[in-house]
Enzyme design. Structure first.
Site: not given
Ligand code: AMP
Length: 112
Positions: A30, A85, A91-92, A98, A100
């Site tokens: 990230d 998310n 919070g996406q 994906h 995290h």
């Protein structure tokens, strides 16, 4: 040509620091890490979120988790958190599925 950020990272058009890849998924660091280990694992196919991925390619959801676990093991960590998310309110911000992968520091609960 696509305007999806993660499709462009998967294709290599946008550079990323890859840490693992398979026929179905790509794992890369990230750009704004929230923990000493913060990797994103994404499917190569474009779907908006993990629920859509489960419908389209259920085996790839398993692969996301297996690759996440391998990335953690390769980093020498044992405890880790996986976060999907899903939706703006959760919070996406990138609407390509994906997970995290977070590890390397104590993680509080509940999340904000
Ligand atoms: P989310 O908010 O769950 O959609 O997560 C999107 C993540 O993508 C955020 O943690 C961002 O820091 C990360 N991100 C955005 N652009 C890049 C990039 N070019 N390379 C790596 N990670 C990125």
């Amino acid at each position: 040509m696509t305007d999806c950020l993660f499709c462009r990272i998967v294709s290599g058009e946008i550079p990323s620091e890859r840490v693992a890849e398979t026929d179905a998924v790509v794992a890369f660091r990230d750009v704004d890490p929230k923990a000493p280990l913060h990797v994103l694992v994404v499917p190569r196919i474009h779907v908006a979120d993990v629920g859509e991925l489960a419908d389209a390619e259920p085996a790839t959801v398993t692969e996301l988790v297996q690759v996440a676990r391998q990335v953690v093991a390769d980093s020498g960590q044992e405890s880790y958190r996986l976060v999907f998310n899903t939706g703006e309110e959760a919070g996406q911000t990138v609407f390509h599925a994906h997970v995290h992968v977070l590890a390397g520091r104590p993680l509080s609960w509940p999340p904000g």
